[in-house]
Design a protein around this motif. Sequence first.
Motif, short mmCIF file in Angstrom:
data_model
loop_
_atom_site.label_atom_id
_atom_site.label_comp_id
_atom_site.label_asym_id
_atom_site.label_seq_id
_atom_site.Cartn_x
_atom_site.Cartn_y
_atom_site.Cartn_z
N LEU A 16 -1.46 -0.85 -7.35
CA LEU A 16 -0.09 -0.41 -7.63
C LEU A 16 -0.10 0.85 -8.50
CD1 LEU A 16 2.93 -0.82 -7.36
CD2 LEU A 16 2.85 -2.37 -9.33
N ASP A 17 -1.02 0.92 -9.46
CA ASP A 17 -1.16 2.15 -10.26
C ASP A 17 -1.42 3.34 -9.35
OD1 ASP A 17 -0.86 0.83 -12.71
OD2 ASP A 17 -3.02 0.50 -12.93
N LEU A 18 -2.31 3.16 -8.40
CA LEU A 18 -2.67 4.25 -7.49
C LEU A 18 -1.48 4.67 -6.63
CD1 LEU A 18 -6.21 2.98 -6.45
CD2 LEU A 18 -5.71 4.98 -7.87
N ALA A 19 -0.72 3.69 -6.15
CA ALA A 19 0.47 4.01 -5.36
C ALA A 19 1.49 4.76 -6.22
CB ALA A 19 1.08 2.74 -4.78
N ASN A 20 1.65 4.34 -7.46
CA ASN A 20 2.62 4.97 -8.35
C ASN A 20 2.18 6.36 -8.77
OD1 ASN A 20 4.50 2.89 -8.38
ND2 ASN A 20 3.51 1.83 -10.08
N THR A 327 -3.73 -8.58 0.93
CA THR A 327 -2.76 -9.48 1.54
C THR A 327 -1.78 -9.98 0.48
OG1 THR A 327 -3.93 -11.57 1.12
CG2 THR A 327 -4.63 -10.30 3.06
N PRO A 328 -0.66 -10.58 0.89
CA PRO A 328 0.26 -11.16 -0.10
C PRO A 328 -0.37 -12.26 -0.94
CG PRO A 328 1.31 -10.96 2.05
CD PRO A 328 -0.14 -10.68 2.26
N ASP A 329 -1.47 -12.85 -0.45
CA ASP A 329 -2.12 -13.94 -1.17
C ASP A 329 -3.14 -13.47 -2.20
OD1 ASP A 329 -0.75 -16.02 0.19
OD2 ASP A 329 -2.07 -15.74 1.92
N ASN A 330 -3.74 -12.29 -1.98
CA ASN A 330 -4.74 -11.85 -2.94
C ASN A 330 -4.29 -10.66 -3.78
OD1 ASN A 330 -5.08 -9.50 -1.43
ND2 ASN A 330 -6.96 -10.21 -0.42
N GLU A 331 -3.08 -10.12 -3.51
CA GLU A 331 -2.58 -8.97 -4.25
C GLU A 331 -1.15 -9.27 -4.73
OE1 GLU A 331 -1.68 -6.27 -6.33
OE2 GLU A 331 -3.68 -5.85 -5.51
N PRO A 332 -0.99 -9.57 -6.02
CA PRO A 332 0.34 -9.95 -6.52
C PRO A 332 1.39 -8.86 -6.37
CG PRO A 332 -1.21 -9.59 -8.32
CD PRO A 332 -2.01 -9.59 -7.06
N ASP A 333 0.97 -7.59 -6.29
CA ASP A 333 1.92 -6.48 -6.17
C ASP A 333 2.06 -6.00 -4.73
OD1 ASP A 333 2.48 -6.28 -8.98
OD2 ASP A 333 0.51 -5.33 -9.23
N PHE A 334 1.74 -6.87 -3.77
CA PHE A 334 1.67 -6.48 -2.36
C PHE A 334 2.92 -5.73 -1.91
CE2 PHE A 334 2.26 -7.22 2.18
CZ PHE A 334 1.01 -6.94 2.69
N MET A 335 4.12 -6.31 -2.09
CA MET A 335 5.33 -5.69 -1.58
C MET A 335 5.68 -4.41 -2.34
SD MET A 335 6.35 -6.98 1.15
CE MET A 335 7.79 -5.91 1.18
N GLU A 336 5.43 -4.39 -3.64
CA GLU A 336 5.66 -3.17 -4.41
C GLU A 336 4.78 -2.03 -3.89
OE1 GLU A 336 7.82 -2.43 -6.60
OE2 GLU A 336 8.68 -4.37 -7.11
N ILE A 337 3.53 -2.34 -3.59
CA ILE A 337 2.61 -1.33 -3.07
C ILE A 337 3.10 -0.80 -1.73
CG2 ILE A 337 0.28 -0.98 -2.17
CD1 ILE A 337 -0.62 -3.08 -4.29
N VAL A 338 3.46 -1.70 -0.83
CA VAL A 338 3.90 -1.29 0.51
C VAL A 338 5.13 -0.40 0.42
CG1 VAL A 338 4.83 -2.12 2.69
CG2 VAL A 338 2.87 -3.27 1.67
N THR A 339 6.10 -0.77 -0.39
CA THR A 339 7.32 0.04 -0.46
C THR A 339 7.07 1.38 -1.12
OG1 THR A 339 7.96 -1.10 -2.52
CG2 THR A 339 8.85 -1.97 -0.46
N ARG A 340 6.16 1.45 -2.08
CA ARG A 340 5.85 2.74 -2.71
C ARG A 340 5.23 3.72 -1.71
NH1 ARG A 340 7.88 0.11 -6.31
NH2 ARG A 340 7.44 0.19 -8.54
#
Length: 350
Positions: A16-20, A327-340
Amino acid sequence: MSNSPGADSKPSLSFLDLANRCNNFHLPADHGSVDPTTSIHRDYVVPWSLSQSPDSAIIGLLKPDVIDVLLQEPEGTFVTLERATPGSRYRISFHPSIDTPSKRTDAMRRLCERWRDSGTIFQDTIGPKKWRNEMYPVYRNPFGVHSSDTSNYLFEMERSACSLFGVATFGVHMTVYHEDADGSNVRIWTPTRSRTKQTWPGYLDNSVAGGIPSGMSTFEALVKESMEEASIAEDLVRKHAKCAGSVSYYFQTAEGRLQPEVQYVYDLKVPPNVDSTSFQPSPMDGEVESFDLLPLDVVVAKMKQGLFKANCAVVLIDFLLRRGYLTPDNEPDFMEIVTRMHTRFEFDRW
């Protein structure tokens, strides 16, 4: 953003840091609000529209320093800055006489070349050392049809100037990789950018990456960049490169310049049971210092150290998502990452 790899990296950045880091342009919360002492809107950016018509397409966003310079242009030669009503928000646009793609292109060419040659105006962005001498298309709708023979095409302008005007630009990024027959042991060809590159010198990059110049299709741009940057033959790219989607983000440079971008993403899996030497990239045009074939876990470790160019890290995250490593199971920020990684720039809100 630092100009040397690793200088501002943390021990371990999250995905998520990298996406941001890439999708990092955010307006202050009070943008557009009315200052009670002056009754004037607080505008940190001003929309650049095709005309002053209320339904005109928004082309980009301009910072105050750019507007200040534009307003020094002789009346009627380039821009109009108006408020629809007293106290309302500004919109800046082409003068009504500049009303065709060729006129807009010519106006932008003359303006940008004059700024380049001034020795004082935006030399950190558009000066002779930053000038790319490459024309980029500007579209009414960044997510519409990309062709110069449609109404979506508005004009073209010098690549290095695009971030001054906050217009959307487009590029191609390809991951060239090996894997074992069972899909394991993924290795990715990873270039190190030249230390003399105009942007992000010395950072790690995607296997092939480059902008899409005016008049060139997405795939033809990929073919061109594959040969020019990585010495990968045209026939190999045409046969084996596969479109894998796109990413989009709104990046703000360390200098405060605005770069909304769309990157079309491609994969090239080196076929098994072939002589892989023909797929081995090597520097051609001086933009890449070297290529290394790195195991995926090493690539991920270097991403988390902040050693990759910001948008290249996002393309690699996209690779990890598509292949099921994230995946949504191993990455708690999955949806935040995808939308970024799939922003629409929200030009229409301005």
